[in-house]
Design an enzyme around this catalytic site. Structure first.
Site, PDB file in Angstrom:
ATOM      1  N   ASP A   1       4.628   0.633  12.079  1.00 26.64           N
ATOM      2  CA  ASP A   1       3.446  -0.058  11.542  1.00 26.64           C
ATOM      3  C   ASP A   1       3.346  -1.506  12.000  1.00 26.64           C
ATOM      4  O   ASP A   1       2.350  -2.169  11.716  1.00 26.64           O
ATOM      5  CB  ASP A   1       3.440  -0.011  10.013  1.00 26.64           C
TER       6      ASP A   1
ATOM      7  N   ARG B   1      -8.642  -0.453   4.639  1.00 23.20           N
ATOM      8  CA  ARG B   1      -7.760   0.530   4.022  1.00 23.20           C
ATOM      9  C   ARG B   1      -6.414  -0.089   3.667  1.00 23.20           C
ATOM     10  O   ARG B   1      -5.747   0.357   2.738  1.00 23.20           O
ATOM     11  CB  ARG B   1      -7.496   1.702   4.979  1.00 23.20           C
TER      12      ARG B   1
ATOM     13  N   ARG C   1      -0.128  14.732  12.466  1.00 18.27           N
ATOM     14  CA  ARG C   1       0.374  14.477  11.100  1.00 18.27           C
ATOM     15  C   ARG C   1       0.653  15.773  10.314  1.00 18.27           C
ATOM     16  O   ARG C   1       0.084  16.024   9.273  1.00 18.27           O
ATOM     17  CB  ARG C   1      -0.593  13.589  10.328  1.00 18.27           C
TER      18      ARG C   1
ATOM     19  N   CYS D   1      -5.128  12.502  11.994  1.00 22.51           N
ATOM     20  CA  CYS D   1      -5.920  11.272  11.993  1.00 22.51           C
ATOM     21  C   CYS D   1      -5.830  10.736  13.415  1.00 22.51           C
ATOM     22  O   CYS D   1      -5.241  11.369  14.302  1.00 22.51           O
ATOM     23  CB  CYS D   1      -5.363  10.271  10.983  1.00 22.51           C
TER      24      CYS D   1
ATOM     25  N   LYS E   1       0.850  -1.213   0.000  1.00 22.55           N
ATOM     26  CA  LYS E   1       0.000   0.000   0.000  1.00 22.55           C
ATOM     27  C   LYS E   1       0.880   1.256   0.000  1.00 22.55           C
ATOM     28  O   LYS E   1       0.677   2.166  -0.793  1.00 22.55           O
ATOM     29  CB  LYS E   1      -0.873   0.008   1.249  1.00 22.55           C
ATOM     30  N   ASN E   2       1.912   1.267   0.843  1.00 24.89           N
ATOM     31  CA  ASN E   2       2.693   2.501   1.000  1.00 24.89           C
ATOM     32  C   ASN E   2       3.736   2.709  -0.084  1.00 24.89           C
ATOM     33  O   ASN E   2       4.487   3.678  -0.040  1.00 24.89           O
ATOM     34  CB  ASN E   2       3.344   2.532   2.394  1.00 24.89           C
TER      35      ASN E   2
END
Ligand code: EPZ
Length: 418
Positions: free
Chosen positions: A306, A398, A122, A117, A22-23
């Site tokens: 993460d 997500r 952020r 978030c 994803k990243n």
């Protein structure tokens, strides 16, 4: 709202095929703005965040097509706006990644401030100051970042903090700038390197990939390319953690063996037996005791933030006491309260959690607060006695493609209910 119902107490056993990262796919999608000819991105995971960023690009008039394999082709010949609106950016803050490419290619950008978030405020000050160092005129007004530059100029940029998307934004700005840009204290995450390799395939001139100093010689134009995204190392670590926490065995296929050294070391310290091949990693915990480990998150190649929540779940049912320190985000401990509802014994002192392993956790209704917290609660539910209901699993969708199918495939008892 959908939720997962999980029956715990089953040791998982089997193989999981890992999806694209994803990243990595998010910055590479944004890099499509830079190309003067169409480009194709492969190994794209079916995730909500990918759909959101595709919608941001389409909202600017860019043609974004997806085939049955979920390969995405981008043609920005039809671009008719350089604006990324609030209603999309607020749902996925990585949309900020269009800022650098827009200014580099079209000389202007209007991007909603992503806002915070659950895990932190952020800020994007480093993205903005880097663009200003390259000669962009940037204003922040009424919730929008507006940036203009006839042509960006190469500059020496020293990042005050290691920032993954900050490095990515400035890298994408620099590839079309006039002259040479040096980014010092650059992020070294494999996803940053994957973006750099994609940009080189488009004709960019970048050296220092994988180090904390990137040197970019600006070129006049970049071509589209056909690029396959690297596997998701955090998804890999999450499924390996499922084997560790349930005393089972998981072999992750199409995995990126290089990007997880710090995590694999901690799995070994926790008592797991690990074996790796060219593109697979297997964790075997059968008949072994899960031991508590100390975790401290830091930028790559140190232990990734993460994976912090996933190891918090493991520590909750391990032997011993594990201390978990979160140094990257100011509020990434919300899974602790939910774990305690399942019987975990954790003392929280700011961003340090002291976790005393318990013989078992007990199923309970819990609430996901962010993407990796949802992974943590799913892992805890797999190990817990009884049934757990994980609410707000839109967070999970997500970042984890087909998670219930992949977990069912290794023997877990998990269903998605409305
Ligand atoms: C990226 O977020 C990832 N997201 C995050 O993954 C990941 O947790 C994070 O990097 C750290 O590895 C994507 O790549 C899309 P940062 P990013 O800028 O780039 C501060 C997930 O679960 N900072 O590296 O937003 C910031 O507040 C997500 O997949 C500034 O102060 O993170 C944080 O404390 C969650 N000013 C630290 O730097 C800035 O301008 C690192 O943030 C930028 C960042």
């Amino acid at each position: 709202m959908q939720k997962f119902e999980i029956q715990g107490g089953i040791s998982v056993d089997g193989e999981v095929t890992i999806s694209g990262a994803k990243n990595a796919v998010l910055p590479i999608l944004a890099a499509g703005i830079l190309a003067t000819t169409p480009m194709t991105i492969r190994n794209v995971p079916r995730l909500k965040d990918v759909k959101t960023l595709s919608a941001v690009l389409a909202g600017m008039g860019i043609t974004v097509d997806t085939n049955d394999d979920n390969d995405i082709s981008i043609d920005n010949d039809t671009l008719n706006s350089c604006c990324a609106p609030y209603d999309l950016v607020r749902t996925m803050r990585a949309s900020i990644l269009v800022l650098g490419p827009l200014v580099a290619r079209y000389g202007e950008a209007e991007v909603s401030l992503p806002g915070g978030c659950a895990i932190g405020s952020r800020p994007v000050n480093l993205h903005i100051s880097g663009l200003e160092a390259m000669g962009a005129e940037v204003t922040v007004h009424e919730g929008y970042i507006r940036a203009k530059a006839k042509r960006l100029k190469g500059a020496l940029i020293n990042m005050e903090l290691v920032s993954v998307t900050g490095t990515e934004n400035l890298l994408m700005a620099a590839v079309l700038a006039e002259g040479t840009t040096t980014i010092e204290n650059a992020a070294r995450e494999p996803e940053v390197s994957d973006l750099a390799h994609c940009l080189i395939a488009m004709g960019a001139k970048i050296t220092g990939i994988g180090t904390d100093t990137l040197v970019i010689d600006g070129v006049e134009a970049l071509q589209g390319c056909d690029y396959s995204v690297l596997p998701d190392r955090i998804e890999t670590g999450t499924y390996l953690a499922a084997a560790a926490i349930t005393g089972g065995r998981v072999k992750t296929l199409k995995a990126d063996v290089q990007g997880l050294d710090a995590v694999l070391q901690k799995f070994k310290e926790a008592g797991a037996k690990l074996s790796t091949g060219k593109d697979w990693i297997e964790l075997d915990m059968r008949g072994r005791t899960l031991k508590a480990v100390d975790i401290r998150t830091d930028p790559y190649p140190a232990f990734p933030t993460d994976m912090q929540a996933q190891f918090m779940a493991m520590n909750a049912v391990s032997q011993g006491i594990g201390v978990v320190v979160e140094t990257i985000f100011e509020n990434r401990m919300m899974h602790v309260a939910e774990l305690m509802r399942m019987g975990a014994n954790i003392r929280l002192e700011g961003n340090t959690a002291i976790v005393a392993g318990m013989p078992t956790l007990y199923g309970a209704p819990v609430m996901a607060t962010d993407l990796r917290a949802s992974a943590c609660l799913i892992l805890a539910a797999l190990a817990a006695e009884g049934k757990t209901t994980v609410n707000r699993i839109y967070h999970t969708d997500r970042g984890y493609e087909k998670i219930e199918q992949k977990l069912t495939g290794i023997g877990a008892n998990i269903v998605r209910v409305n």
